[in-house]
Design a protein around this motif. Structure first.
Motif, mmCIF file in Angstrom:
data_model
loop_
_atom_site.group_PDB
_atom_site.id
_atom_site.type_symbol
_atom_site.label_atom_id
_atom_site.label_comp_id
_atom_site.label_asym_id
_atom_site.label_seq_id
_atom_site.Cartn_x
_atom_site.Cartn_y
_atom_site.Cartn_z
ATOM 1 N N LEU A 103 0.841 -1.205 0.000
ATOM 2 C CA LEU A 103 0.000 0.000 0.000
ATOM 3 C C LEU A 103 0.883 1.265 0.000
ATOM 4 O O LEU A 103 0.621 2.216 -0.747
ATOM 5 N N VAL A 104 1.934 1.240 0.803
ATOM 6 C CA VAL A 104 2.873 2.374 0.862
ATOM 7 C C VAL A 104 3.496 2.575 -0.535
ATOM 8 O O VAL A 104 3.578 3.699 -1.036
ATOM 9 N N ASP A 105 3.874 1.466 -1.142
ATOM 10 C CA ASP A 105 4.490 1.499 -2.463
ATOM 11 C C ASP A 105 3.554 2.127 -3.503
ATOM 12 O O ASP A 105 3.968 2.983 -4.298
ATOM 13 N N ILE A 106 2.293 1.712 -3.471
ATOM 14 C CA ILE A 106 1.308 2.247 -4.423
ATOM 15 C C ILE A 106 1.107 3.752 -4.196
ATOM 16 O O ILE A 106 1.027 4.525 -5.150
ATOM 17 N N CYS A 107 1.055 4.178 -2.922
ATOM 18 C CA CYS A 107 0.896 5.610 -2.608
ATOM 19 C C CYS A 107 2.039 6.417 -3.224
ATOM 20 O O CYS A 107 1.818 7.486 -3.792
ATOM 21 N N LEU A 108 3.246 5.888 -3.123
ATOM 22 C CA LEU A 108 4.409 6.611 -3.667
ATOM 23 C C LEU A 108 4.353 6.638 -5.201
ATOM 24 O O LEU A 108 4.578 7.669 -5.813
ATOM 25 N N GLN A 109 4.013 5.475 -5.788
ATOM 26 C CA GLN A 109 3.917 5.419 -7.261
ATOM 27 C C GLN A 109 2.882 6.403 -7.786
ATOM 28 O O GLN A 109 3.070 7.038 -8.816
ATOM 29 N N GLU A 110 1.770 6.530 -7.051
ATOM 30 C CA GLU A 110 0.669 7.406 -7.493
ATOM 31 C C GLU A 110 0.814 8.832 -6.946
ATOM 32 O O GLU A 110 -0.065 9.653 -7.130
ATOM 33 N N LYS A 111 1.890 9.086 -6.226
ATOM 34 C CA LYS A 111 2.149 10.403 -5.622
ATOM 35 C C LYS A 111 0.997 10.870 -4.728
ATOM 36 O O LYS A 111 0.646 12.049 -4.702
ATOM 37 N N ASP A 112 0.405 9.924 -4.001
ATOM 38 C CA ASP A 112 -0.664 10.258 -3.052
ATOM 39 C C ASP A 112 -0.017 10.374 -1.670
ATOM 40 O O ASP A 112 0.024 9.421 -0.890
ATOM 41 N N TYR A 113 0.488 11.570 -1.377
ATOM 42 C CA TYR A 113 1.266 11.757 -0.138
ATOM 43 C C TYR A 113 0.374 11.853 1.097
ATOM 44 O O TYR A 113 0.827 11.556 2.203
ATOM 45 N N THR A 114 -0.879 12.212 0.918
ATOM 46 C CA THR A 114 -1.808 12.271 2.061
ATOM 47 C C THR A 114 -2.065 10.856 2.574
ATOM 48 O O THR A 114 -1.988 10.584 3.775
ATOM 49 N N THR A 115 -2.367 9.937 1.640
ATOM 50 C CA THR A 115 -2.612 8.549 2.054
ATOM 51 C C THR A 115 -1.317 7.925 2.572
ATOM 52 O O THR A 115 -1.331 7.178 3.551
ATOM 53 N N HIS A 116 -0.223 8.290 1.946
ATOM 54 C CA HIS A 116 1.070 7.778 2.395
ATOM 55 C C HIS A 116 1.292 8.139 3.863
ATOM 56 O O HIS A 116 1.704 7.312 4.680
ATOM 57 N N ASN A 117 0.959 9.375 4.210
ATOM 58 C CA ASN A 117 1.105 9.851 5.584
ATOM 59 C C ASN A 117 0.161 9.085 6.521
ATOM 60 O O ASN A 117 0.561 8.633 7.591
ATOM 61 N N PHE A 118 -1.062 8.886 6.090
ATOM 62 C CA PHE A 118 -2.066 8.150 6.880
ATOM 63 C C PHE A 118 -1.611 6.707 7.158
ATOM 64 O O PHE A 118 -1.768 6.178 8.260
ATOM 65 N N VAL A 119 -1.033 6.093 6.148
ATOM 66 C CA VAL A 119 -0.659 4.675 6.242
ATOM 67 C C VAL A 119 0.534 4.445 7.189
ATOM 68 O O VAL A 119 0.732 3.330 7.684
ATOM 69 N N GLN A 120 1.278 5.523 7.473
ATOM 70 C CA GLN A 120 2.435 5.373 8.373
ATOM 71 C C GLN A 120 2.022 4.846 9.755
ATOM 72 O O GLN A 120 2.767 4.139 10.416
ATOM 73 N N TRP A 121 0.815 5.207 10.174
ATOM 74 C CA TRP A 121 0.300 4.703 11.462
ATOM 75 C C TRP A 121 0.270 3.166 11.441
ATOM 76 O O TRP A 121 0.637 2.504 12.411
ATOM 77 N N TYR A 122 -0.144 2.603 10.303
ATOM 78 C CA TYR A 122 -0.228 1.138 10.166
ATOM 79 C C TYR A 122 1.168 0.513 10.103
ATOM 80 O O TYR A 122 1.368 -0.603 10.565
ATOM 81 N N VAL A 123 2.108 1.247 9.521
ATOM 82 C CA VAL A 123 3.478 0.730 9.438
ATOM 83 C C VAL A 123 4.022 0.517 10.859
ATOM 84 O O VAL A 123 4.554 -0.552 11.179
ATOM 85 N N SER A 124 3.846 1.521 11.732
ATOM 86 C CA SER A 124 4.343 1.376 13.114
ATOM 87 C C SER A 124 3.564 0.320 13.871
ATOM 88 O O SER A 124 4.124 -0.440 14.664
#
Ligand code: FEO
Length: 174
Positions: A103-124
């Motif tokens: 999911l993080v990878d897809i956010c970066l590929q699609e340049k969706d930095y808001t979702t990327h930021n949101f998903v960091q909670w799940y990473v931790s």
């Protein structure tokens, strides 16, 4: 919202829902096998996974996407023993971590930095959950077949939780 990101988030909603069901089955099995501390731990873990799912549902809808509530899969009814339960839990969490990383990878590929930021909670969160599952498994292996040790283990697990109860500022207000 970006359709590829939306699809990946909906896929994650399904995974969190299935995690909640899986741990609920483990809670029920533990309760039926006299492991009340483990049952309490698993019931609470199942609730946490439902919270992970709800947080995603709300995020997708708030960002203009459409959250899809998935069908429930039937989890196993029987487990061999506690080591088997925690081995399955660890394997499951490893697969969830892979899915979050994707999911993080897809956010970066699609340049969706808001979702990327949101998903960091799940990473931790995944880091903590995998570490806890490994620690529990190590303890179980040390105990081996010792019944007294198992009694203490079950009692101790009653007081262990994956994380504090969800609060209002954690992104879910339900
Ligand atoms: Fe929500 Fe344990 O993954």
């Amino acid at each position: 919202m970006n359709t590829r990101v939306e699809a990946a988030l909906n896929d994650q909603i399904q995974k969190e829902a299935s995690s909640s069901q899986f741990y609920l089955a483990m809670a029920s099995w533990s309760e039926n096998n006299g492991l009340n501390g483990t049952a309490k731990f698993m019931y609470s873990h199942s609730d946490e996974e439902r919270f992970h799912m709800l947080k995603l549902v709300k995020f997708v809808n708030e960002r203009g996407g459409k959250a899809i509530v998935p069908p429930v899969e039937k989890p196993p009814v029987e487990f061999n023993d506690l080591v088997n339960v925690f081995e399955l839990l660890l394997q499951h969490e490893i697969s969830v971590t892979e899915s979050i990383n994707n999911l993080v990878d897809i956010c970066l590929q699609e340049k969706d930095y808001t979702t990327h930021n949101f998903v960091q909670w799940y990473v931790s969160e995944q880091l903590e959950e995998e570490a806890l599952a490994r620690m529990v498994l190590d303890k179980l292996k040390l105990i081996g077949g010792d019944k007294g040790g198992m009694y203490m283990f079950d009692r101790d697990l009653e007081n262990a939780t994956m994380q504090p109860a969800p609060s209002k500022d954690s992104g879910y207000n339900g």
